[in-house]
Design an enzyme around this catalytic site. Structure first.
Site, PDB file in Angstrom:
ATOM      1  CG  HIS A   4      49.433  21.477  61.668  1.00 40.20           C
ATOM      2  ND1 HIS A   4      49.533  20.258  62.274  1.00 40.20           N
ATOM      3  CD2 HIS A   4      50.692  21.837  61.321  1.00 40.20           C
ATOM      4  CE1 HIS A   4      50.805  19.871  62.286  1.00 40.20           C
ATOM      5  NE2 HIS A   4      51.523  20.810  61.716  1.00 40.20           N
ATOM      6  N   GLY A  20      42.136  22.123  48.053  1.00 40.36           N
ATOM      7  CA  GLY A  20      43.572  22.126  48.294  1.00 40.36           C
ATOM      8  C   GLY A  20      44.089  23.533  48.566  1.00 40.36           C
ATOM      9  NE  ARG A  24      39.994  26.785  43.364  1.00 40.62           N
ATOM     10  CZ  ARG A  24      40.838  26.014  42.718  1.00 40.62           C
ATOM     11  NH1 ARG A  24      40.836  24.719  42.921  1.00 40.62           N
ATOM     12  NH2 ARG A  24      41.683  26.521  41.865  1.00 40.62           N
ATOM     13  NE  ARG A  43      53.118  24.802  59.986  1.00 40.58           N
ATOM     14  CZ  ARG A  43      54.328  24.331  59.740  1.00 40.58           C
ATOM     15  NH1 ARG A  43      54.754  24.184  58.507  1.00 40.58           N
ATOM     16  NH2 ARG A  43      55.120  23.993  60.722  1.00 40.58           N
ATOM     17  NE  ARG A  87      41.187  16.333  46.122  1.00 41.98           N
ATOM     18  CZ  ARG A  87      41.728  17.490  45.704  1.00 41.98           C
ATOM     19  NH1 ARG A  87      41.700  18.560  46.481  1.00 41.98           N
ATOM     20  NH2 ARG A  87      42.282  17.585  44.508  1.00 41.98           N
ATOM     21  CB  SER A  90      41.624  21.134  39.884  1.00 46.41           C
ATOM     22  OG  SER A  90      42.881  21.191  40.503  1.00 46.41           O
ATOM     23  CD  GLU A 179      42.692  13.448  44.119  1.00 51.02           C
ATOM     24  OE1 GLU A 179      42.277  14.244  44.968  1.00 51.02           O
ATOM     25  OE2 GLU A 179      43.273  12.361  44.428  1.00 51.02           O
ATOM     26  CG  MET A 180      48.557  15.139  43.265  1.00 53.71           C
ATOM     27  SD  MET A 180      49.898  16.334  43.143  1.00 53.71           S
ATOM     28  CE  MET A 180      51.084  15.609  44.251  1.00 53.71           C
ATOM     29  CD  GLU A 181      45.364  16.963  46.876  1.00 48.42           C
ATOM     30  OE1 GLU A 181      44.579  16.687  45.935  1.00 48.42           O
ATOM     31  OE2 GLU A 181      46.383  17.653  46.723  1.00 48.42           O
ATOM     32  CG  ASP A 204      45.277  19.477  34.204  1.00 50.93           C
ATOM     33  OD1 ASP A 204      45.044  20.051  35.284  1.00 50.93           O
ATOM     34  OD2 ASP A 204      45.756  18.344  34.124  1.00 50.93           O
ATOM     35  NE  ARG A 217      42.553  27.170  35.960  1.00 55.77           N
ATOM     36  CZ  ARG A 217      43.353  26.144  36.227  1.00 55.77           C
ATOM     37  NH1 ARG A 217      43.414  25.653  37.423  1.00 55.77           N
ATOM     38  NH2 ARG A 217      44.087  25.613  35.291  1.00 55.77           N
TER      39      ARG A 217
END
Ligand code: HPA
Length: 235
Positions: A4, A20, A24, A43, A87, A90, A179-181, A204, A217
């Site tokens: 990848h 992410g 950015r 990708r 990482r 946000s 967050e998600m990572e 947020d 931002r």
């Protein structure tokens, strides 16, 4: 080249910042690095290598969520020899005293599940940040005009959450933001002898509903990138 990441061997630095959002990654590389070369576009998950104060550094998008981050972090570590992965992203605040625009340094990352769940099974592994990175990031943040919090975060599998009770428990137990990572990044770094940290900007607020306006931002995210770079390299 890995599956990848289309970079040639040696084109990726040992230190990699991972936002992410691939755009950015482009913005951060063009804004903060010198001698920038784009090293990945597979990708659309853009990656760049350049220098910061003479130190070689790459910035590679991770995509959203732990399965996506796991692909890029695995390949960065195993195929390109990355040793320090930070990482930059946000998060949503989960405490009243944490405000939009503040910075969170994630000491630990609680999860419901990660792509490593299959390895740990019944074990609740505790993903944690690399301490020297965390300490230097806290020092770097302390010399700036930005409120910074150090503590636990929640790495969720979902953005559109159907279990608000879990968020309530996170808030009740002092978790600073969601967050998600980060959790899977910490687990992969531990597994492969690398070091990791998540430096997050609060975009947020889950308790107040406030959100960072898009025109503000970039400056907030700029602090986060500079803190990550200062943490990565001894001055
Ligand atoms: N949930 C999950 N991830 C996030 C959020 C959120 O509210 N805000 C920023 N990243």
């Amino acid at each position: 080249m890995s599956i990848h990441i289309g970079a040639a061997p040696g084109e990726i630095a040992e230190t990699v910042l991972m936002p992410g959002d691939p755009y950015r990654a482009k913005w951060a590389a063009e804004t903060f690095l010198d001698d920038v070369v784009q090293v990945n576009s597979v990708r659309g998950m853009l990656g760049f290598t350049g220098t910061w104060r003479g130190n070689r550094v790459s910035i590679q998008g991770s995509g959203m969520g732990m399965p996506s981050l796991s692909i890029y972090a695995n390949e960065l570590i195993r195929d390109f020899g990355a040793k320090t992965l930070i990482r930059i992203g946000s998060c949503g605040a989960m405490q009243e005293h944490v405000k939009v625009r503040d910075i969170i340094l994630a000491m630990t990352a609680t999860t419901l599940s990660t792509p490593s769940r299959g390895i740990f099974r019944e074990l609740n592994f505790a993903p944690c940040a690399d301490y020297p990175l965390l300490r230097r990031a806290a020092d770097a943040a302390g010399s700036r005009d930005v409120a910074t919090h150090v503590g636990g975060i929640y790495s969720s599998d979902v953005f559109y959450d159907e279990r608000p009770d879990l968020n309530d428990q996170m808030t009740r137990h002092g978790i600073l933001g969601v967050e998600m990572e980060a959790a899977e990044l910490y687990i992969l770094a531990a597994r492969h002898g690398a070091r990791a940290l998540a430096v997050l900007t609060v975009s947020d607020h889950l308790l107040t509903g406030e959100a960072l306006p898009s025109d503000q931002r970039e400056t907030s995210f700029g602090d986060m990138v500079e803190i990550a770079l200062e943490a990565a390299f001894e001055s």
